[in-house]
Design an enzyme around this catalytic site. Structure first.
Site, PDB file in Angstrom:
ATOM      1  N   THR A   1       0.822  -1.220   0.000  1.00 48.83           N
ATOM      2  CA  THR A   1       0.000   0.000   0.000  1.00 48.83           C
ATOM      3  C   THR A   1       0.854   1.267   0.000  1.00 48.83           C
ATOM      4  O   THR A   1       2.049   1.233   0.313  1.00 48.83           O
ATOM      5  CB  THR A   1      -0.904   0.052   1.251  1.00 48.83           C
ATOM      6  OG1 THR A   1      -0.059   0.115   2.410  1.00 48.83           O
ATOM      7  CG2 THR A   1      -1.818  -1.150   1.332  1.00 48.83           C
ATOM      8  N   CYS A   2       0.199   2.407  -0.302  1.00 50.83           N
ATOM      9  CA  CYS A   2       0.873   3.711  -0.316  1.00 50.83           C
ATOM     10  C   CYS A   2       0.913   4.282   1.101  1.00 50.83           C
ATOM     11  O   CYS A   2       0.443   5.398   1.334  1.00 50.83           O
ATOM     12  CB  CYS A   2       0.137   4.676  -1.222  1.00 50.83           C
ATOM     13  SG  CYS A   2       0.027   4.105  -2.898  1.00 50.83           S
ATOM     14  N   ASP A   3       1.403   3.522   2.041  1.00 49.36           N
ATOM     15  CA  ASP A   3       1.495   4.001   3.420  1.00 49.36           C
ATOM     16  C   ASP A   3       2.848   3.557   3.942  1.00 49.36           C
ATOM     17  O   ASP A   3       3.171   2.364   3.887  1.00 49.36           O
ATOM     18  CB  ASP A   3       0.364   3.392   4.263  1.00 49.36           C
ATOM     19  CG  ASP A   3       0.288   4.027   5.634  1.00 49.36           C
ATOM     20  OD1 ASP A   3       1.365   4.241   6.251  1.00 49.36           O
ATOM     21  OD2 ASP A   3      -0.818   4.312   6.102  1.00 49.36           O
TER      22      ASP A   3
END
Ligand code: PLP
Length: 391
Positions: A338-340
């Site tokens: 994910t983009c985290d």
């Protein structure tokens, strides 16, 4: 440091691994495969270790109907944390309300009422406000009070501080329970999940004994039950004693403190019954380094902290990862898709992964049957929840 590859056969017999892998080979990653036969065997082992105890499976570890049905058929009872878990449990049919304990101390009055209307009569509590709610919404029910425990350091996934109260407060609550028309039934504790120090049960049982004795002598209240929670071990990278040793020692602590006057003993296992039966299979999405001189490679895979591996938080649970390739190993960073930037499972996976690992190769995260599917987010970054398949 010389690195050793994870030996899958120190976690699974060749037959067990073959069974899990042959189902896994037909599925697209990421997913968990679970061999219910291994859960059946773990249940037998626990029941053998504690032959007179009543087992209440902690549904939160994995509420799949395949697991609930198996445990129902084995005669298990159930520790339920919410009305949604209760609905799942009752949906399988054949479970009587006497087999259910509402084990969450944090609940709304209407949730207590919901359980009561379904026939449940056993509730955990650790606060006056909750106790008063129970008295109103579930009159006459059995209540047990959860006490705080030590052992935070020796548990891989501690459950202290947020739950339980001090023994003096527990006694006050049990006295109040009687005044409110409830049945003061017993005391519970949870020494922390994946508890490595068996002595944590000794200390907790000693506190329970003081509560039992004082209430009897000073308030004429005879408690009847000790709920010893979960905390029994699964097999991760660093091993603990086996379950038989836990059972032997804990039984000795109980006998030393309660002798011939043994109350009803309840256990609420989650992790120890389910974890080893499952393997989470993911695929390598990308491998990169941050510069030409950077030492460590980043292995990005299609499962992450938000899709089932939240217990890698602070690297608390160290899952063994098996890969099919062999060869020279390198310490790596393992991160999710994910983009985290919090979605990193291990900053230093010092057990290493092979240097020849490539995009598309599969990672087999061993001992992941518990606390993975239930922690998987519904749609973070659009990724669907973690799938699971059962043998
Ligand atoms: N009982 C309660 C009340 C819990 O909160 C938990 C875990 O969170 C368990 C039992 C299961 O513990 P374990 O998975 O360590 O066996």
């Amino acid at each position: 440091m010389s690195m050793m590859p994870i030996d899958v056969h120190s976690f699974y017999t060749p037959e067990q691994f073959k069974r899990l892998k042959s189902l896994a080979d037909t599925k697209e990653t990421p997913f968990v495969v679970i061999d219910t036969k291994m859960i059946d065997e773990a249940y037998t082992e626990l029941a053998k270790g504690f032959p007179t105890a009543d087992i209440f499976y902690a549904i939160k570890a994995n509420p799949a109907p395949e697991i609930l049905t198996l445990l129902r058929d084995r005669g298990s009872n159930f520790d339920v944390a919410s009305r949604y878990e209760l609905d799942k449990l009752l949906a399988i049919g054949g479970v009587k309300p006497e087999q259910v304990s509402y084990g969450n101390t944090i609940k709304k009055a209407q949730d207590v009422r919901y359980f009561y209307e379904k026939g449940v009569r056993m509730f955990a509590t650790d606060s006056e406000a909750d106790l008063r709610n129970i008295a109103k919404a579930a009159p006459g029910s059995r209540v047990y009070v959860r006490i705080l425990t030590e052992g935070t350091v020796s548990a891989d996934w501690p459950l202290s501080r947020k739950f339980g109260c001090r023994p003096d407060m527990a006694m006050d609550l049990l006295i109040l329970a009687k005044e409110l028309g409830l049945e003061p039934y017993g005391v519970s504790f949870h020494v922390g999940s994946q508890q490595r120090d068996i002595g944590a049960w000794d200390a907790a049982i000693a506190s329970v004994k003081v509560i039992f004795e004082r209430l009897k002598s000073e308030d004429n209240i005879t408690l009847k039950m000790i709920n010893m929670g979960g905390g029994f071990p699964a097999n991760y990278i660093s091993r603990t004693n086996d379950l038989a040793t836990y059972a032997e020692e804990i039984t000795r602590f109980l006998e030393e403190d309660f002798g011939d006057d043994m109350p009803r003993i309840i256990l609420e296992p989650g992790r120890s019954l389910i974890s080893n039966a499952g393997i989470l299979v993911s695929e390598v999405v990308l491998i990169s380094r941050k510069s030409h001189t950077a030492l460590n490679r980043w292995i990005f895979t299609d499962v992450g902290k938000f899709s089932g591996l939240i217990e890698t938080l602070d690297e608390s649970i160290k899952y063994p990862i098996h890969v099919e390739k062999t060869g020279e190993l390198e310490e790596v960073i393992i991160a999710g898709p994910t983009c985290d930037s919090a979605d990193i499972m291990y900053e230093h996976y010092k057990y290493g992964l092979p240097l020849n690992l490539a995009i598309g190769d599969r990672l087999y995260w061993l001992s992941t049957g518990a606390y993975t599917t239930t922690y998987s987010a519904v749609e973070f970054n659009g990724f669907p929840p973690l799938k699971s398949y059962y043998i």
